[in-house]
Design an enzyme around this catalytic site. Structure first.
Site, mmCIF file in Angstrom:
data_model
loop_
_atom_site.group_PDB
_atom_site.id
_atom_site.type_symbol
_atom_site.label_atom_id
_atom_site.label_comp_id
_atom_site.label_asym_id
_atom_site.label_seq_id
_atom_site.Cartn_x
_atom_site.Cartn_y
_atom_site.Cartn_z
ATOM 1 N N LYS A 1 0.796 -1.227 0.000
ATOM 2 C CA LYS A 1 0.000 0.000 0.000
ATOM 3 C C LYS A 1 0.827 1.275 0.000
ATOM 4 O O LYS A 1 1.816 1.373 0.735
ATOM 5 C CB LYS A 1 -0.870 0.021 1.260
ATOM 6 C CG LYS A 1 -1.946 -1.028 1.267
ATOM 7 C CD LYS A 1 -2.749 -0.824 2.520
ATOM 8 C CE LYS A 1 -3.923 -1.762 2.628
ATOM 9 N NZ LYS A 1 -4.504 -1.628 3.969
ATOM 10 N N GLY B 1 10.302 -5.862 7.153
ATOM 11 C CA GLY B 1 10.094 -7.295 7.278
ATOM 12 C C GLY B 1 10.063 -8.066 5.972
ATOM 13 O O GLY B 1 10.793 -9.046 5.798
#
Ligand code: AMP
Length: 415
Positions: A216, A372
């Site tokens: 996003k 991550g």
């Protein structure tokens, strides 16, 4: 931000080297994944803390270690009690002891009788691990009284938990208030993370290229904005690219899009132009007829995606163009995958970028992988040894690069 960061490295008291013959209260990140039998499935986080812990033991300190494990407040037993069996840090004792090469005592509470008695009795060279800090709701609330109870167990405080440095929790931030400036410091892991982030943000060798991917735009707005004022090139990939494509008037089919972020996407493109920053979007995409690894796939320009098809990876032309830019760079920052790399048919773009980052590094570039999913992606490519630095703190690194003050860092630097 500039002022407090400068102090990190100019002040020698901010290293752990000065503490000896002390009771050291140290916050680490032992939030490791466990299987159904509570065996540790990946001990990277424990290993990452070992250099600091060993150094402190060499200097005749006694160590009182604090950490959280999982989210025990969110996953309570049906009767509202803490699920101790699942979330106890006792699961970590064996592995920690093996990696440290010394026995580790365990306190079955965090600030209670057992913790107090065992920390008081602790001698130089001994190690005590306290029970999960998040067994107390006061931890996440940053509660002063709880932090004070923790603080009285140590003469000095060290924070080596970079992964939680963006949280204003009791054991990561509030506790630091109870130690004077010369009685608190960063651990080696934390110091290395901050130094590497600094190298990229403050002193990049040019050309400096940032690669930003992931799902996003909304998650990365601040990062992109901050980077535009620092980089020479910005490369956008992953799901977020289609919001930019649509904002420019392209057809994106059923690709991921944030309609309320289209104006912002155009503003970011305009800002890059104003700052003379090259702004790269993927020319072409690998598209699929469903979000599925068995889906039918084909390639097409990223702004000509047919109805009912979605872009799930960058295409060959984009891979070549992005790789050329990355390979000619001297500083590279990468956050977020180029496609749905978890599914093999859409992993090629991310893999191509991983190779380009590794190549640039072999040619002398400094490369930092933060976040991550980009860490998982570089590991999946088997190129983790061929980049300069992989950050252990996804959210913390992102916030640091966005220019935010991290409570865990500020706690050590402030009075
Ligand atoms: P983030 O956590 O924002 O870095 O996003 C990572 C996630 O974005 C990964 O799980 C990817 O599968 C997903 N992703 C990357 N590219 C796309 C895409 N084109 N469409 C949908 N999801 C994507």
């Amino acid at each position: 931000m500039a002022i407090y960061i400068a102090r990190v490295f100019l002040n020698p008291q901010k290293t752990i080297m000065n503490f000896s013959n002390s009771k050291v209260l140290i916050r680490v990140d032992f939030n490791v994944p466990l299987d159904g039998q509570f065996n540790i499935t990946d001990d990277t986080r424990i290993e990452a803390a070992i250099p600091t812990l060993k150094k402190l033991l060499e200097k005749n300190n006694a160590l009182i270690i604090m950490s959280h494990l999982g989210r025990p407040q969110k996953k309570k037993n049906e009767d509202g009690s803490i699920n101790v069996k699942k979330f106890t840090l006792e699961h970590v004792v064996g592995r920690l002891s093996a990696l440290l090469g010394t026995p580790v005592q365990f306190a079955n509470d965090t600030i209670g009788e057992d913790a107090k008695a065992k920390s008081e009795a602790l001698s130089a060279g001994e190690v005590l691990l306290l029970e999960n800090t998040r067994f107390h709701a006061e931890e996440a609330a940053g509660d002063e009284q709880f932090a004070k109870q923790l603080s009285i167990m140590g003469d000095v405080y060290i924070n080596d938990a970079f992964g939680t440095a963006h949280r204003a929790h009791a054991s990561t931030a509030t506790v630091a208030k109870f130690f004077s400036k010369d009685k608190k410091a960063f651990g080696l892991l934390m110091k290395k993370e901050l130094e590497n982030a600094e190298k990229v943000i403050k002193n990049p060798t040019r050309p400096f290229t940032a690669i930003v991917g992931g799902a996003k735009v909304s998650d990365k707005i601040l990062l992109i904005k901050q980077l535009i004022s620092k980089v020479d090139n910005i490369i956008i990939g992953g799901g977020m690219a289609y919001t930019f494509m649509k904002a420019k008037g392209g057809a994106i089919g059923t690709s991921l899009v944030e309609l309320d972020k289209m104006q912002l996407a155009n503003e970011l493109i305009a800002l890059a132009k104003e700052k003379n920053v090259n702004f790269y979007l993927p020319q072409d995409s690998i598209i699929a007829d469903s979000f599925n690894k068995e889906a039918k796939t084909k390639a097409c320009p990223s702004d000509e995606i047919e109805d009912n098809w979605m872009g799930l990876d960058i295409g060959e032309k984009a891979r070549t163009e992005f790789s050329d830019v990355v390979e000619a760079s001297k500083t590279v920052l990468w956050n977020g995958p180029m496609g749905v790399f978890e599914m093999e048919p859409f992993a090629g773009g991310t893999r191509a970028i991983a190779h380009a980052v590794a190549y640039a590094t072999s040619q002398g570039a400094f490369s930092l992988i933060g976040g991550g999913d980009s860490v998982a992606a570089i590991n999946q490519s088997g190129l983790n040894e061929q980049v300069s630095f992989i950050s252990t703190g996804g959210g913390a690194m992102l916030e640091y690069l966005e220019g935010k003050e991290l409570p865990g860092v500020a706690g050590i630097l402030n009075d």
